[in-house]
Design an enzyme around this catalytic site. Structure first.
Site, PDB file in Angstrom:
ATOM      1  N   ASP A  21      -6.682   3.747  -5.114  1.00 33.74           N
ATOM      2  CA  ASP A  21      -7.232   3.695  -3.758  1.00 33.74           C
ATOM      3  C   ASP A  21      -7.879   5.066  -3.528  1.00 33.74           C
ATOM      4  O   ASP A  21      -8.237   5.735  -4.500  1.00 33.74           O
ATOM      5  CB  ASP A  21      -6.110   3.391  -2.752  1.00 33.74           C
ATOM      6  CG  ASP A  21      -6.641   3.001  -1.386  1.00 33.74           C
ATOM      7  OD1 ASP A  21      -7.288   1.950  -1.272  1.00 33.74           O
ATOM      8  OD2 ASP A  21      -6.413   3.756  -0.417  1.00 33.74           O
ATOM      9  N   LYS A  44       0.875  -1.187   0.000  1.00 30.63           N
ATOM     10  CA  LYS A  44       0.000   0.000   0.000  1.00 30.63           C
ATOM     11  C   LYS A  44       0.902   1.224   0.000  1.00 30.63           C
ATOM     12  O   LYS A  44       2.037   1.156   0.459  1.00 30.63           O
ATOM     13  CB  LYS A  44      -0.863   0.005   1.267  1.00 30.63           C
ATOM     14  CG  LYS A  44      -2.143   0.767   1.123  1.00 30.63           C
ATOM     15  CD  LYS A  44      -3.212  -0.134   0.535  1.00 30.63           C
ATOM     16  CE  LYS A  44      -4.534   0.565   0.388  1.00 30.63           C
ATOM     17  NZ  LYS A  44      -5.573  -0.382  -0.063  1.00 30.63           N
TER      18      LYS A  44
HETATM   19  P1  NAD Z   1     -15.677   5.642  -2.807  1.00 26.00           P
HETATM   20  O1  NAD Z   1     -14.856   6.843  -2.545  1.00 26.00           O
HETATM   21  O2  NAD Z   1     -16.122   5.340  -4.186  1.00 26.00           O
HETATM   22  O3  NAD Z   1     -16.997   5.660  -1.896  1.00 26.00           O
HETATM   23  C1  NAD Z   1     -16.969   5.890  -0.524  1.00 26.00           C
HETATM   24  C2  NAD Z   1     -18.375   6.193  -0.084  1.00 26.00           C
HETATM   25  O4  NAD Z   1     -18.392   6.347   1.331  1.00 26.00           O
HETATM   26  C3  NAD Z   1     -18.958   7.496  -0.651  1.00 26.00           C
HETATM   27  O5  NAD Z   1     -20.325   7.303  -0.926  1.00 26.00           O
HETATM   28  C4  NAD Z   1     -18.787   8.478   0.499  1.00 26.00           C
HETATM   29  O6  NAD Z   1     -19.737   9.531   0.441  1.00 26.00           O
HETATM   30  C5  NAD Z   1     -19.079   7.546   1.647  1.00 26.00           C
HETATM   31  N1  NAD Z   1     -18.599   8.041   2.930  1.00 26.00           N
HETATM   32  C6  NAD Z   1     -17.442   8.673   3.221  1.00 26.00           C
HETATM   33  N2  NAD Z   1     -17.417   8.990   4.520  1.00 26.00           N
HETATM   34  C7  NAD Z   1     -18.575   8.532   5.048  1.00 26.00           C
HETATM   35  C8  NAD Z   1     -19.133   8.533   6.328  1.00 26.00           C
HETATM   36  N3  NAD Z   1     -18.505   9.094   7.357  1.00 26.00           N
HETATM   37  N4  NAD Z   1     -20.349   7.963   6.495  1.00 26.00           N
HETATM   38  C9  NAD Z   1     -21.007   7.402   5.463  1.00 26.00           C
HETATM   39  N5  NAD Z   1     -20.520   7.363   4.236  1.00 26.00           N
HETATM   40  C10 NAD Z   1     -19.319   7.933   4.028  1.00 26.00           C
HETATM   41  O7  NAD Z   1     -14.842   4.412  -2.200  1.00 26.00           O
HETATM   42  P2  NAD Z   1     -15.014   2.878  -2.523  1.00 26.00           P
HETATM   43  O8  NAD Z   1     -14.057   2.495  -3.578  1.00 26.00           O
HETATM   44  O9  NAD Z   1     -16.456   2.555  -2.664  1.00 26.00           O
HETATM   45  O10 NAD Z   1     -14.443   2.235  -1.165  1.00 26.00           O
HETATM   46  C11 NAD Z   1     -15.254   2.112  -0.011  1.00 26.00           C
HETATM   47  C12 NAD Z   1     -14.527   1.234   0.986  1.00 26.00           C
HETATM   48  O11 NAD Z   1     -14.277  -0.047   0.396  1.00 26.00           O
HETATM   49  C13 NAD Z   1     -13.163   1.753   1.442  1.00 26.00           C
HETATM   50  O12 NAD Z   1     -12.960   1.366   2.790  1.00 26.00           O
HETATM   51  C14 NAD Z   1     -12.189   0.995   0.557  1.00 26.00           C
HETATM   52  O13 NAD Z   1     -10.894   0.894   1.144  1.00 26.00           O
HETATM   53  C15 NAD Z   1     -12.882  -0.346   0.498  1.00 26.00           C
HETATM   54  N6  NAD Z   1     -12.501  -1.157  -0.651  1.00 26.00           N
HETATM   55  C16 NAD Z   1     -12.654  -0.692  -1.911  1.00 26.00           C
HETATM   56  C17 NAD Z   1     -12.288  -1.503  -2.990  1.00 26.00           C
HETATM   57  C18 NAD Z   1     -12.510  -1.068  -4.412  1.00 26.00           C
HETATM   58  O14 NAD Z   1     -12.276  -1.885  -5.309  1.00 26.00           O
HETATM   59  N7  NAD Z   1     -12.955   0.146  -4.654  1.00 26.00           N
HETATM   60  C19 NAD Z   1     -11.745  -2.787  -2.755  1.00 26.00           C
HETATM   61  C20 NAD Z   1     -11.610  -3.235  -1.448  1.00 26.00           C
HETATM   62  C21 NAD Z   1     -11.994  -2.410  -0.400  1.00 26.00           C
END
Ligand code: NAD
Length: 437
Positions: A146, A106
């Site tokens: 990320d 990371k």
């Molecule tokens: P993203 O930025 O597309 O979406 C994040 C969402 O969370 C948004 O809707 C944002 O408004 C919301 N959010 C932020 N702070 C918040 C809060 N305090 N309360 C409620 N909602 C809140 O990100 P993503 O890619 O969807 O990732 C989401 C999670 O999944 C992260 O923890 C990320 O590390 C994890 N993740 C993502 C992937 C991937 O492929 N994108 C893979 C594994 C894990």
């Protein structure tokens, strides 16, 4: 501060608990307790106004026993080293659980990308790539998007790396745009993988999915696709939220797609009550819905709760108020250790992040594989392979959970330690054979 909320402390505890259940070679344990390498680089950037700013860039390469280091790059002003170390460790575990030949990594830059112009962002990324060039590569370390990074940024990394390498090297990053060697199905992968994981665990619990109610905190890439796929599978998605708040419709949200369109238009999910293609607050009463905060969504009386936003959403403060009987961890590290202990005592099933959200890295592996072998798989093929990987990982973890009488998280860690131990022992045997020759 080393608190329950410190992800690196928590990661260490998770590792110790797993190693108690499944003792491993002390050298392997020591390796997993410490990242292999932490690379810190300076990233000087000439700003549009002629001034020069210097940012800090870094890459934590946690472990490469199973294959090249693999994990995202985040651009964030408060880059917290303990958080990144934990995230790189979880990548090592996740890759082992889902069965892809990658290790864990990371990294990122301590910058607020929202304050940079497009040109500045590109120059920053290219300079960062030049600094990382000696320690990344298709067989060494393969970054991905990320927080605050995306396919466009991956394409700049690919460009810059390829220039220095002297040839086009698409396999140096994943999460690229399709036209630069990205994989079909990557945007959907994490959410779809999460739905496969949930359906697979429900099947093993002999529970039918139809009609089970779901609340999802976080409606970004992961949360939105997951909602869509769970809806398709017959579950009843009743609540969705983003950072600004959310919607709650106890009778079930009729169209996730319309809510998504509404959010895209209005910039938030609050007020997105849709009847047909008309979405607005005035429909709330007609649907028997109500507005809900992104904290309160966690406490709703639902069957399945999905944290899909940030780390540490579920803490000792709110854990006692959780009414769901199953938690599907789509965010990385959404549950603190104390909250986890409360869930265990209440008999709440937690499908852990290292299993639930591993569909993303599984398809990243498919992307890397297609690049390396110059292949192009159709979306159907990608989804079929993803389904197979998720179901096999879930069965393995579920079996271990029954055999060792431990919750799924501990079982997932045991599953990972088994794979890492086997590979490690294999590598030692091979090097001993070489020495004897
Ligand atoms: P993203 O930025 O597309 O979406 C994040 C969402 O969370 C948004 O809707 C944002 O408004 C919301 N959010 C932020 N702070 C918040 C809060 N305090 N309360 C409620 N909602 C809140 O990100 P993503 O890619 O969807 O990732 C989401 C999670 O999944 C992260 O923890 C990320 O590390 C994890 N993740 C993502 C992937 C991937 O492929 N994108 C893979 C594994 C894990």
């Amino acid at each position: 501060m080393m608190t329950d909320n410190n992800p690196w402390t928590r990661a260490q505890k998770q590792l110790q608990t797993a190693a108690k259940n499944f003792p491993i070679d002390p050298m392997l344990l020591a390796r997993l307790q410490n990242p292999d390498r932490i690379v810190e680089v300076s990233v000087p950037l000439s700003m549009d106004d002629g001034s020069i700013n210097v940012y800090q860039g870094f890459r934590v390469q946690h472990n490469n026993i199973l294959g090249p280091y693999k994990g995202g790059l985040r651009y964030h002003p408060r880059v917290d080293m303990d958080e990144v170390k934990a995230l790189s460790f979880w990548m090592t575990i996740k890759n082992a659980v889902v069965g892809v030949p990658f290790g864990g990594g990371k990294g990122g830059v301590n910058v607020d990308p929202k304050k940079l112009s497009a040109g500045e962002l590109e120059r920053l990324t290219r300079e960062f790539t030049r600094k990382l060039f000696p320690v990344i590569g298709p067989e060494i370390d393969v970054p991905a998007p990320d927080v605050n990074t995306n396919g466009k940024i991956m394409a700049w990394i690919l460009d810059e790396y390829s220039k220095l390498a002297g040839h086009e090297t698409p396999a140096v990053v994943t999460g690229k745009p399709l036209e630069r060697g990205g994989s079909l199905g990557r945007p959907e992968a994490t959410g779809l993988g999460g739905s496969y994981a949930l359906l697979s665990i429900l099947k093993m619990m002999r529970k039918r999915p139809e009609g089970l109610t779901v609340a999802i905190q976080g409606f970004g890439n992961v949360g939105s696709y997951l909602a869509e796929y769970l809806h398709e599978a017959g579950l009843k998605v009743v609540a969705l939220s983003d950072s600004k708040g959310g919607i709650y419709v106890p009778a079930g949200i009729a169209s996730i797609h319309e809510v998504q369109r509404c959010k895209e238009k209005s910039g938030k999910i609050g007020g997105c009550y849709c009847i047909g293609s008309v979405c607005d607050l005035s429909n709330m009463k007609k649907l028997g819905g109500r507005e809900i905060s992104s904290e309160k969504i966690l406490e709703l009386p639902v069957d399945i709760l999905v944290p899909a936003a940030l780390e540490n959403a579920l803490t000792k403060e709110n854990a006692k108020k959780i009414k769901a009987s199953i938690i599907l961890e789509m965010a990385n590290g959404p549950t603190t250790a104390e909250a986890d202990a409360i869930f265990k005592s209440k008999g709440i099933i937690v499908i852990p992040d290292v299993l639930a959200n591993s569909g993303g890295v599984a398809v990243s592996y498919f992307e890397w594989y297609q690049n390396v072998h110059k292949k192009h798989w159709g979306k159907k093929d990608v989804f079929k392979k993803l389904k197979g990987k998720m179901e096999r990982a879930c069965e393995k973890v579920h079996d271990i959970s029954l055999r060792y009488k431990v919750p799924l998280r501990e079982a997932a860690y045991i599953s990972a330690l088994k794979s890492l131990s086997e590979k490690n022992a294999g590598a030692h045997k091979a090097s001993a054979r070489k020495k004897r020759r």
